[in-house]
Motif scaffolding. Structure first.
Motif, mmCIF file in Angstrom:
data_model
loop_
_atom_site.group_PDB
_atom_site.id
_atom_site.type_symbol
_atom_site.label_atom_id
_atom_site.label_comp_id
_atom_site.label_asym_id
_atom_site.label_seq_id
_atom_site.Cartn_x
_atom_site.Cartn_y
_atom_site.Cartn_z
ATOM 1 N N ASP A 1 0.783 -1.198 -0.179
ATOM 2 C CA ASP A 1 -0.148 0.017 -0.102
ATOM 3 C C ASP A 1 1.002 1.181 -0.134
ATOM 4 O OD1 ASP A 1 -2.268 1.655 0.000
ATOM 5 O OD2 ASP A 1 -2.834 0.916 1.993
ATOM 6 N N HIS A 2 0.214 2.399 -0.255
ATOM 7 C CA HIS A 2 1.088 3.743 -0.064
ATOM 8 C C HIS A 2 1.109 4.040 1.147
ATOM 9 C CE1 HIS A 2 0.887 4.832 -4.331
ATOM 10 N NE2 HIS A 2 -0.381 4.661 -4.537
ATOM 11 N N ALA A 3 2.439 4.658 1.335
ATOM 12 C CA ALA A 3 2.860 4.960 2.830
ATOM 13 C C ALA A 3 3.219 6.587 2.664
ATOM 14 C CB ALA A 3 4.223 4.338 3.329
ATOM 15 N N PHE A 4 1.981 7.389 2.872
ATOM 16 C CA PHE A 4 2.103 8.869 2.431
ATOM 17 C C PHE A 4 3.156 9.563 3.144
ATOM 18 C CE2 PHE A 4 -1.979 7.363 1.045
ATOM 19 C CZ PHE A 4 -1.968 7.502 -0.319
ATOM 20 N N GLU A 5 2.845 9.362 4.380
ATOM 21 C CA GLU A 5 3.870 10.333 5.420
ATOM 22 C C GLU A 5 5.303 9.848 5.110
ATOM 23 O OE1 GLU A 5 2.970 9.417 9.471
ATOM 24 O OE2 GLU A 5 0.943 10.586 9.457
ATOM 25 N N LEU A 6 5.696 8.641 4.907
ATOM 26 C CA LEU A 6 7.061 8.244 4.386
ATOM 27 C C LEU A 6 7.209 8.785 3.264
ATOM 28 C CD1 LEU A 6 9.676 6.585 5.021
ATOM 29 C CD2 LEU A 6 8.681 4.775 3.811
ATOM 30 N N GLU A 7 6.539 8.864 2.360
ATOM 31 C CA GLU A 7 6.997 9.302 0.985
ATOM 32 C C GLU A 7 7.134 10.873 0.999
ATOM 33 O OE1 GLU A 7 3.950 7.936 -1.676
ATOM 34 O OE2 GLU A 7 4.268 5.897 -1.316
ATOM 35 N N ILE A 8 6.190 11.578 1.790
ATOM 36 C CA ILE A 8 6.363 13.028 1.777
ATOM 37 C C ILE A 8 7.582 13.221 2.711
ATOM 38 C CG2 ILE A 8 5.564 15.037 3.253
ATOM 39 C CD1 ILE A 8 2.789 13.989 2.680
ATOM 40 N N ASN A 9 8.122 12.467 3.737
ATOM 41 C CA ASN A 9 9.371 12.914 4.298
ATOM 42 C C ASN A 9 10.580 12.503 3.368
ATOM 43 O OD1 ASN A 9 11.891 11.113 5.936
ATOM 44 N ND2 ASN A 9 10.518 12.714 7.259
ATOM 45 N N LEU B 1 15.562 6.820 -3.277
ATOM 46 C CA LEU B 1 14.876 5.833 -2.098
ATOM 47 C C LEU B 1 13.137 5.800 -2.355
ATOM 48 C CD1 LEU B 1 15.297 3.757 0.024
ATOM 49 C CD2 LEU B 1 15.607 6.046 1.626
ATOM 50 N N LEU B 2 12.954 7.153 -2.571
ATOM 51 C CA LEU B 2 11.382 7.114 -2.894
ATOM 52 C C LEU B 2 10.787 6.277 -3.871
ATOM 53 C CD1 LEU B 2 8.771 8.947 -2.342
ATOM 54 C CD2 LEU B 2 9.431 10.337 -4.036
ATOM 55 N N GLU B 3 11.646 6.197 -5.169
ATOM 56 C CA GLU B 3 11.108 5.340 -6.148
ATOM 57 C C GLU B 3 11.003 3.743 -5.712
ATOM 58 O OE1 GLU B 3 12.950 4.163 -10.730
ATOM 59 O OE2 GLU B 3 13.557 5.515 -9.532
ATOM 60 N N GLU B 4 11.979 3.360 -4.862
ATOM 61 C CA GLU B 4 11.955 2.167 -4.202
ATOM 62 C C GLU B 4 10.873 1.798 -3.024
ATOM 63 O OE1 GLU B 4 14.447 -0.587 -4.841
ATOM 64 O OE2 GLU B 4 14.943 0.756 -6.461
ATOM 65 N N VAL B 5 10.450 2.758 -2.572
ATOM 66 C CA VAL B 5 9.642 2.697 -1.591
ATOM 67 C C VAL B 5 8.097 2.616 -2.308
ATOM 68 C CG1 VAL B 5 8.124 3.882 0.119
ATOM 69 C CG2 VAL B 5 10.486 3.760 0.314
ATOM 70 N N ARG B 6 8.195 3.300 -3.569
ATOM 71 C CA ARG B 6 6.712 3.486 -4.194
ATOM 72 C C ARG B 6 6.408 2.180 -5.066
ATOM 73 N NH1 ARG B 6 6.416 9.871 -6.067
ATOM 74 N NH2 ARG B 6 5.505 10.511 -4.392
ATOM 75 N N ARG B 7 7.602 1.543 -5.417
ATOM 76 C CA ARG B 7 7.596 0.390 -6.325
ATOM 77 C C ARG B 7 6.384 -0.751 -6.181
ATOM 78 N NH1 ARG B 7 12.993 -2.061 -8.416
ATOM 79 N NH2 ARG B 7 13.312 -0.033 -9.009
ATOM 80 N N PRO B 8 6.289 -0.982 -4.771
ATOM 81 C CA PRO B 8 5.403 -2.215 -4.555
ATOM 82 C C PRO B 8 4.009 -1.793 -4.677
ATOM 83 C CG PRO B 8 7.341 -2.072 -2.957
ATOM 84 C CD PRO B 8 7.548 -0.841 -3.664
ATOM 85 N N SER B 9 3.865 -0.643 -4.253
ATOM 86 C CA SER B 9 2.465 -0.007 -4.467
ATOM 87 C C SER B 9 1.817 0.359 -5.820
ATOM 88 C CB SER B 9 2.124 1.350 -3.606
ATOM 89 O OG SER B 9 3.071 2.217 -3.991
ATOM 90 N N SER B 10 2.674 -0.031 -7.030
ATOM 91 C CA SER B 10 2.302 0.484 -8.119
ATOM 92 C C SER B 10 1.557 -0.932 -8.966
ATOM 93 C CB SER B 10 3.586 0.913 -9.206
ATOM 94 O OG SER B 10 4.607 -0.344 -9.115
ATOM 95 N N VAL B 11 1.582 -1.895 -8.093
ATOM 96 C CA VAL B 11 1.133 -3.305 -8.650
ATOM 97 C C VAL B 11 -0.569 -3.346 -8.190
ATOM 98 C CG1 VAL B 11 1.236 -5.745 -8.869
ATOM 99 C CG2 VAL B 11 3.254 -4.068 -8.677
ATOM 100 N N ASP B 12 -1.403 -4.028 -9.024
ATOM 101 C CA ASP B 12 -2.864 -3.929 -8.735
ATOM 102 C C ASP B 12 -2.838 -5.584 -7.978
ATOM 103 O OD1 ASP B 12 -5.617 -3.846 -8.427
ATOM 104 O OD2 ASP B 12 -6.051 -3.762 -10.467
#
Length: 296
Positions: free
Chosen positions: A69-77, A86-97
């Motif tokens: 899932d998205h981790a909005f607070e972490l991504e904003i930080n 590192l943001l790209e790595e964190v977002r990668r898992p949440s890009s899948v349906d």
């Protein structure tokens, strides 16, 4: 011709081999270097052309859903600190349906797959088990899908194991071979020592036709008192050819402690940032062990 666009990832096991680490954390979330094991499986599915994934979970597996899932607070930080890579790595898992369903009782792999029958419908589909990570030029699952598209039949991924290990796996009894492709007489789940028909073991990658659910719905117990996927595949093979394919790639067993440790070491050694310091540290450990043996 219907394409293979859906995949099932069973992740409802209790992870008893890794207790106490898995008392509160799913074994699928144990990291290989800096990435949980289940993410490697999901990435293989996506790289193979899978568009929809259903993860069959159980009690205490919420961390898997949170990870994808998205981790909005972490991504904003991370944005504020300029850590875009590192943001790209964190977002990668949440890009899948990804979808989720619970296996309410631990009745075995076959039952876990059966739980996702409504998600699959009447389409061919893939099954990827989390105990096996495979690396190679072409994703393991993609190799199986390529075979399915030619054969329009179920295809099971296999690789050889030692004769001493055959009782740990589903084993095929081949009756014909065309390159890496095998026609199969029988699929045997965990044969008794010395009774295996070959050393070709099923390695946690499957492309199956929806007819498999006709046999899984019988809910018949097999080895270990569980509903075994291999038993249903054997029944399907009696009415509709099921092939085995010796896939190309390095397979890592992360389902038991030694395999998990060796996998982590191998992946770390292939990491450009970790390789040199890790090899130096391993050399120091081995040197220290040798000294202790001499002193002892």
């Amino acid at each position: 011709m219907k394409k293979v666009k859906k995949a099932i990832i069973p992740a409802a096991g209790l992870g008893t081999r890794f207790l106490p680490a898995t008392k509160a954390m799913p074994k699928e979330m144990l990291p290989i270097v800096n990435k949980p094991t289940i993410q490697y499986i999901v990435e293989e599915a996506v790289e193979s052309g899978i568009e929809d994934i259903i993860i069959v979970t159980g009690k205490g597996k919420r961390a898997i859903e949170d990870h994808f899932d998205h981790a909005f607070e972490l991504e904003i930080n991370l944005v504020e600190k300029g850590k875009l890579k590192l943001l790209e790595e964190v977002r990668r898992p949440s890009s899948v349906d990804i979808h989720y369903i619970r296996q309410k009782e631990p009745k075995g792999l076959g039952h876990a797959v059966w739980c996702a029958r409504r998600f699959i419908g009447d389409e061919p589909f893939a099954v990827l088990l989390g105990d096996d990570i495979v690396t190679g030029d072409t994703p393991c699952l993609k190799q199986l899908i390529n075979q399915y598209e030619m054969l329009q039949c179920s295809v099971i991924g296999v690789q050889p194991v030692s004769d001493q290990e055959t009782n740990r796996y589903g084993i095929i009894d081949p009756i014909g071979k065309d390159g890496r492709l095998y026609q199969v007489n029988n699929f045997v789940e965990k044969p008794a020592p010395g009774m295996a028909p070959s050393n070709l073991a099923i390695m946690g990658r499957y492309v199956l036709t929806p007819e498999i659910f006709n046999y899984l719905s019988l809910q018949e117990q097999g080895a270990g008192g569980e509903i075994q996927l291999t038993d249903a595949i054997q029944k399907l093979n009696q009415y509709q050819n099921v092939y085995a394919y010796h896939f190309d790639g390095i397979r890592y067993d992360v389902g038991e402690k030694l395999g998990y440790i060796l996998t982590t070491l191998d992946f770390a050694i292939r990491n450009g940032e970790l390789r040199i310091p890790l090899l130096k540290a391993l050399e120091e450990i081995l040197s220290r062990e040798s000294m202790q043996k001499v002193i002892g």
